[in-house]
Design a protein around this motif. Structure first.
Motif, PDB file in Angstrom:
ATOM      1  N   GLY A 100       7.738   6.760   4.642  1.00 36.66           N
ATOM      2  CA  GLY A 100       6.258   6.092   4.608  1.00 36.66           C
ATOM      3  C   GLY A 100       5.987   5.440   3.473  1.00 36.66           C
ATOM      4  O   GLY A 100       6.818   5.379   2.302  1.00 36.66           O
ATOM      5  N   ALA A 101       5.033   4.322   3.475  1.00 34.86           N
ATOM      6  CA  ALA A 101       4.535   3.643   2.225  1.00 34.86           C
ATOM      7  C   ALA A 101       4.318   4.702   1.257  1.00 34.86           C
ATOM      8  O   ALA A 101       4.532   4.057  -0.069  1.00 34.86           O
ATOM      9  CB  ALA A 101       3.822   2.653   2.600  1.00 34.86           C
ATOM     10  N   LYS A 102       3.694   5.592   1.444  1.00 37.10           N
ATOM     11  CA  LYS A 102       3.231   6.572   0.404  1.00 37.10           C
ATOM     12  C   LYS A 102       4.086   7.032  -0.675  1.00 37.10           C
ATOM     13  O   LYS A 102       4.040   7.105  -1.720  1.00 37.10           O
ATOM     14  CB  LYS A 102       2.308   7.565   1.084  1.00 37.10           C
ATOM     15  CG  LYS A 102       1.671   8.631   0.001  1.00 37.10           C
ATOM     16  CD  LYS A 102       0.918   9.706   0.685  1.00 37.10           C
ATOM     17  CE  LYS A 102      -0.278   9.350   1.306  1.00 37.10           C
ATOM     18  NZ  LYS A 102      -1.063  10.513   1.901  1.00 37.10           N
ATOM     19  N   GLN A 103       5.224   7.392   0.121  1.00 35.59           N
ATOM     20  CA  GLN A 103       6.551   7.698  -0.872  1.00 35.59           C
ATOM     21  C   GLN A 103       7.195   6.754  -1.617  1.00 35.59           C
ATOM     22  O   GLN A 103       7.432   6.804  -2.749  1.00 35.59           O
ATOM     23  CB  GLN A 103       7.548   8.495   0.178  1.00 35.59           C
ATOM     24  CG  GLN A 103       8.742   8.798  -0.645  1.00 35.59           C
ATOM     25  CD  GLN A 103       9.938   9.554  -0.156  1.00 35.59           C
ATOM     26  OE1 GLN A 103      10.185   9.192   1.057  1.00 35.59           O
ATOM     27  NE2 GLN A 103      10.618  10.349  -0.615  1.00 35.59           N
ATOM     28  N   SER A 104       7.059   5.494  -0.880  1.00 33.93           N
ATOM     29  CA  SER A 104       7.485   4.213  -1.685  1.00 33.93           C
ATOM     30  C   SER A 104       6.653   4.070  -2.941  1.00 33.93           C
ATOM     31  O   SER A 104       7.429   4.064  -4.228  1.00 33.93           O
ATOM     32  CB  SER A 104       7.324   3.167  -1.011  1.00 33.93           C
ATOM     33  OG  SER A 104       8.372   3.009   0.274  1.00 33.93           O
ATOM     34  N   LEU A 105       5.380   4.252  -2.843  1.00 33.06           N
ATOM     35  CA  LEU A 105       4.417   4.046  -3.895  1.00 33.06           C
ATOM     36  C   LEU A 105       4.682   5.437  -4.741  1.00 33.06           C
ATOM     37  O   LEU A 105       4.701   5.128  -6.220  1.00 33.06           O
ATOM     38  CB  LEU A 105       2.942   4.196  -3.476  1.00 33.06           C
ATOM     39  CG  LEU A 105       2.500   2.972  -2.743  1.00 33.06           C
ATOM     40  CD1 LEU A 105       1.157   3.134  -2.256  1.00 33.06           C
ATOM     41  CD2 LEU A 105       2.269   2.000  -3.751  1.00 33.06           C
ATOM     42  N   TYR A 106       4.746   6.341  -4.555  1.00 33.90           N
ATOM     43  CA  TYR A 106       5.251   7.544  -5.358  1.00 33.90           C
ATOM     44  C   TYR A 106       6.369   7.216  -6.088  1.00 33.90           C
ATOM     45  O   TYR A 106       6.278   7.605  -7.433  1.00 33.90           O
ATOM     46  CB  TYR A 106       5.146   8.718  -4.551  1.00 33.90           C
ATOM     47  CG  TYR A 106       5.615  10.238  -5.528  1.00 33.90           C
ATOM     48  CD1 TYR A 106       4.303  10.943  -6.017  1.00 33.90           C
ATOM     49  CD2 TYR A 106       6.753  10.538  -5.226  1.00 33.90           C
ATOM     50  CE1 TYR A 106       4.671  12.049  -6.907  1.00 33.90           C
ATOM     51  CE2 TYR A 106       7.158  11.801  -6.356  1.00 33.90           C
ATOM     52  CZ  TYR A 106       5.860  12.407  -6.878  1.00 33.90           C
ATOM     53  OH  TYR A 106       6.262  13.455  -7.683  1.00 33.90           O
ATOM     54  N   ASN A 107       7.492   6.928  -5.441  1.00 31.60           N
ATOM     55  CA  ASN A 107       8.868   6.679  -6.332  1.00 31.60           C
ATOM     56  C   ASN A 107       8.457   5.790  -7.176  1.00 31.60           C
ATOM     57  O   ASN A 107       9.110   5.947  -8.389  1.00 31.60           O
ATOM     58  CB  ASN A 107       9.761   5.954  -5.100  1.00 31.60           C
ATOM     59  CG  ASN A 107      10.183   7.181  -4.024  1.00 31.60           C
ATOM     60  OD1 ASN A 107       9.855   8.158  -4.345  1.00 31.60           O
ATOM     61  ND2 ASN A 107      10.839   6.653  -3.018  1.00 31.60           N
ATOM     62  N   VAL A 108       7.758   4.692  -6.875  1.00 27.38           N
ATOM     63  CA  VAL A 108       7.670   3.595  -8.024  1.00 27.38           C
ATOM     64  C   VAL A 108       6.768   4.130  -9.236  1.00 27.38           C
ATOM     65  O   VAL A 108       7.582   3.854 -10.253  1.00 27.38           O
ATOM     66  CB  VAL A 108       6.906   2.596  -7.365  1.00 27.38           C
ATOM     67  CG1 VAL A 108       6.351   1.415  -8.516  1.00 27.38           C
ATOM     68  CG2 VAL A 108       7.871   1.791  -6.336  1.00 27.38           C
ATOM     69  N   ALA A 109       6.086   4.892  -8.989  1.00 24.30           N
ATOM     70  CA  ALA A 109       4.993   5.347 -10.277  1.00 24.30           C
ATOM     71  C   ALA A 109       6.068   6.430 -10.868  1.00 24.30           C
ATOM     72  O   ALA A 109       5.940   6.342 -12.336  1.00 24.30           O
ATOM     73  CB  ALA A 109       3.987   6.231  -9.764  1.00 24.30           C
ATOM     74  N   GLN A 110       6.932   6.967 -10.418  1.00 21.11           N
ATOM     75  CA  GLN A 110       7.681   8.259 -11.131  1.00 21.11           C
ATOM     76  C   GLN A 110       8.618   7.376 -11.895  1.00 21.11           C
ATOM     77  O   GLN A 110       9.096   8.103 -12.698  1.00 21.11           O
ATOM     78  CB  GLN A 110       8.313   9.001 -10.237  1.00 21.11           C
ATOM     79  CG  GLN A 110       7.413   9.990  -9.308  1.00 21.11           C
ATOM     80  CD  GLN A 110       6.651  11.170 -10.470  1.00 21.11           C
ATOM     81  OE1 GLN A 110       7.417  11.467 -11.345  1.00 21.11           O
ATOM     82  NE2 GLN A 110       5.316  11.691 -10.209  1.00 21.11           N
ATOM     83  N   VAL A 111       9.370   6.280 -11.343  1.00 22.08           N
ATOM     84  CA  VAL A 111      10.416   5.831 -12.091  1.00 22.08           C
ATOM     85  C   VAL A 111      10.116   4.881 -13.255  1.00 22.08           C
ATOM     86  O   VAL A 111      10.866   4.113 -14.134  1.00 22.08           O
ATOM     87  CB  VAL A 111      11.613   5.169 -11.011  1.00 22.08           C
ATOM     88  CG1 VAL A 111      12.000   6.101 -10.183  1.00 22.08           C
ATOM     89  CG2 VAL A 111      10.738   3.872 -10.552  1.00 22.08           C
ATOM     90  N   ILE A 112       8.728   4.360 -13.193  1.00 26.79           N
ATOM     91  CA  ILE A 112       8.225   3.622 -14.263  1.00 26.79           C
ATOM     92  C   ILE A 112       7.289   3.794 -15.011  1.00 26.79           C
ATOM     93  O   ILE A 112       7.432   3.495 -16.214  1.00 26.79           O
ATOM     94  CB  ILE A 112       7.537   2.297 -13.238  1.00 26.79           C
ATOM     95  CG1 ILE A 112       8.389   1.380 -12.859  1.00 26.79           C
ATOM     96  CG2 ILE A 112       7.017   1.424 -14.652  1.00 26.79           C
ATOM     97  CD1 ILE A 112       8.098   0.143 -11.771  1.00 26.79           C
ATOM     98  N   LEU A 113       6.358   4.936 -14.893  1.00 29.95           N
ATOM     99  CA  LEU A 113       5.431   5.366 -15.700  1.00 29.95           C
ATOM    100  C   LEU A 113       5.921   6.316 -16.749  1.00 29.95           C
ATOM    101  O   LEU A 113       6.680   7.139 -16.538  1.00 29.95           O
ATOM    102  CB  LEU A 113       4.235   5.742 -14.923  1.00 29.95           C
ATOM    103  CG  LEU A 113       3.468   4.729 -14.242  1.00 29.95           C
ATOM    104  CD1 LEU A 113       2.301   5.385 -13.479  1.00 29.95           C
ATOM    105  CD2 LEU A 113       2.938   3.625 -15.026  1.00 29.95           C
TER     106      LEU A 113
END
Length: 396
Positions: A100-113
């Motif tokens: 799901g796109a929700k996991q995509s968004l979560y992944n992105v936040a976790q690896v950048i912030l």
């Protein structure tokens, strides 16, 4: 026993859309005739040609773990889709498929912030953005927009919100909840501001891309050559293809970010559902024209619900250009009392509508804008008519 939960999870707000849907289910179970206009879920069935691809995958014995970042031929289909629909060129190393796109968004936040990094969120925003940022120890920075400006952030507002701690800008276009679409010219104005701040990465959530009513052409921030290496394009099949439960989303991103999300996902969920992935290959390889019938129906419902809302004194609406929501301003009801219930804010209003009219909506507070409520018109014509009639009666 004292609370043994982490500070992290205690800081998270439950999803307002899911919470309202659960409340509606409870009331139905108690015998109430509830019309649900709260969930962002198409009321169509998944198209037959996609279901047939899933059945074929089952018969072809796809039952093993898939690659963490998605099947190679699915990634190729995503690359073809990006080029065909968005004029974006990616290679397989830049694509990651998730549940799901929700996991995509979560992944992105976790690896950048990192802790304390700021993320600019034009308001209103999808309910989960803020909490996904908080779960990564980031700081959401809300930028208010107005109905008069079609709920879109201006370049001047973006510039004013940027600080030395700003790390990301997140937005959706078409927007959930307002249905607003940023034109290519409006995105270019934002990009011009971002050129002065090279540390900022953009997350462009385009999950509603195909639900567009033809006023403003869809545009992607990554189309700009000077933003391509700083933009993560998030998409999926849930909304336009009526596949919410299939749980497939994906990103096109700079390769180093894609590698990082792949690394994270490998320790969390691994690859997404193998049968769903096979079906999505067919969904993306076929022409978007095959799902146009759903968009056409949503457009008719949009006109219907706007006409009915505009006939109820007190609602103030813009005309959404995409998605399947209206986001009316309800501030004219604040301070008023109906059937011994005083409305102080959007949450009070949404709850009153649920209890007095048996219609489930979502408070705008959940989207970072406390003046509005979100109403989904992913419902039948009869349900829309009945719901608006009930609301009108409850507000007399």
């Amino acid at each position: 026993m004292s609370n043994q939960l982490s500070d992290r999870i205690n800081s998270v707000t439950p999803s307002a859309t899911l919470e309202m849907a659960a409340k509606a289910r409870e009331l139905r179970a108690a015998g109430k005739d509830i019309i649900g206009l709260s969930l962002g879920e198409p009321d169509f069935n998944t198209p037959d040609y996609i279901k047939e691809a899933a059945i074929k995958a089952i018969n072809d014995n796809y039952n093993s773990y898939s690659p963490v970042d998605g099947y190679v031929d699915l990634k190729k289909a995503i690359i073809t889709k990006f080029k065909r629909d968005n004029n974006l060129t990616y290679d397989p190393a830049q694509i990651v498929v998730s549940a799901g796109a929700k996991q995509s968004l979560y992944n992105v936040a976790q690896v950048i912030l990192n802790p304390g990094d700021e993320v600019i969120l034009p308001c209103p925003y999808w309910v989960s953005y803020s909490d996904i940022v908080k779960l990564a120890d980031g700081v959401p920075v809300e930028v208010p927009t107005t109905l008069e400006n079609d709920f879109k952030m201006t370049a001047q507002q973006l510039e004013a919100a940027i600080t030395p701690k700003t790390r990301m800008l997140w937005y959706s276009s078409p927007c959930n909840p307002s249905g607003s679409i940023y034109s290519k010219e409006e995105l270019r104005a934002l990009a011009d501001v971002l050129q002065k701040h090279p540390q900022i990465i953009v997350v462009s959530d385009e999950i509603y891309e195909h639900i567009n009513y033809g006023v403003t052409k869809h545009a992607s921030m990554a189309e700009f050559e000077d933003m391509y290496d700083r933009t993560i394009t998030v998409n999926g099949v849930a909304k336009a293809f009526a596949m919410t439960g299939w749980r497939i989303g994906y990103i096109g991103a700079p390769a180093y970010i894609a590698r990082a999300t792949n690394k994270l996902q490998g320790q969390v969920t691994s690859g997404s559902n193998c049968i769903a992935q096979r079906a999505v290959i067919t969904a993306l390889e076929e022409s978007p024209d095959r799902i146009q019938y759903m968009v056409d129906e949503f457009k008719e419902r949009r006109k219907l619900i706007l006409d009915l809302l505009n006939d109820i004194e007190g609602f103030k609406c813009n005309e959404p250009e995409g998605a399947f929501y209206v986001y009316p301003d309800v501030t004219s009801f604040f301070g008023k009392t109906f059937n011994s219930t005083t409305i102080n804010n959007a949450s009070d209003f949404s709850m009153y509508i649920l209890e007095a009219a048996n219609v489930a909506t979502v408070t705008g507070d959940a989207f970072g804008n406390g003046n509005c409520i979100r109403i989904s018109y992913a419902a039948s014509v009869k349900e829309i008519k009945d719901a608006m009639s009930r609301i009108k009666e409850a507000l007399k």
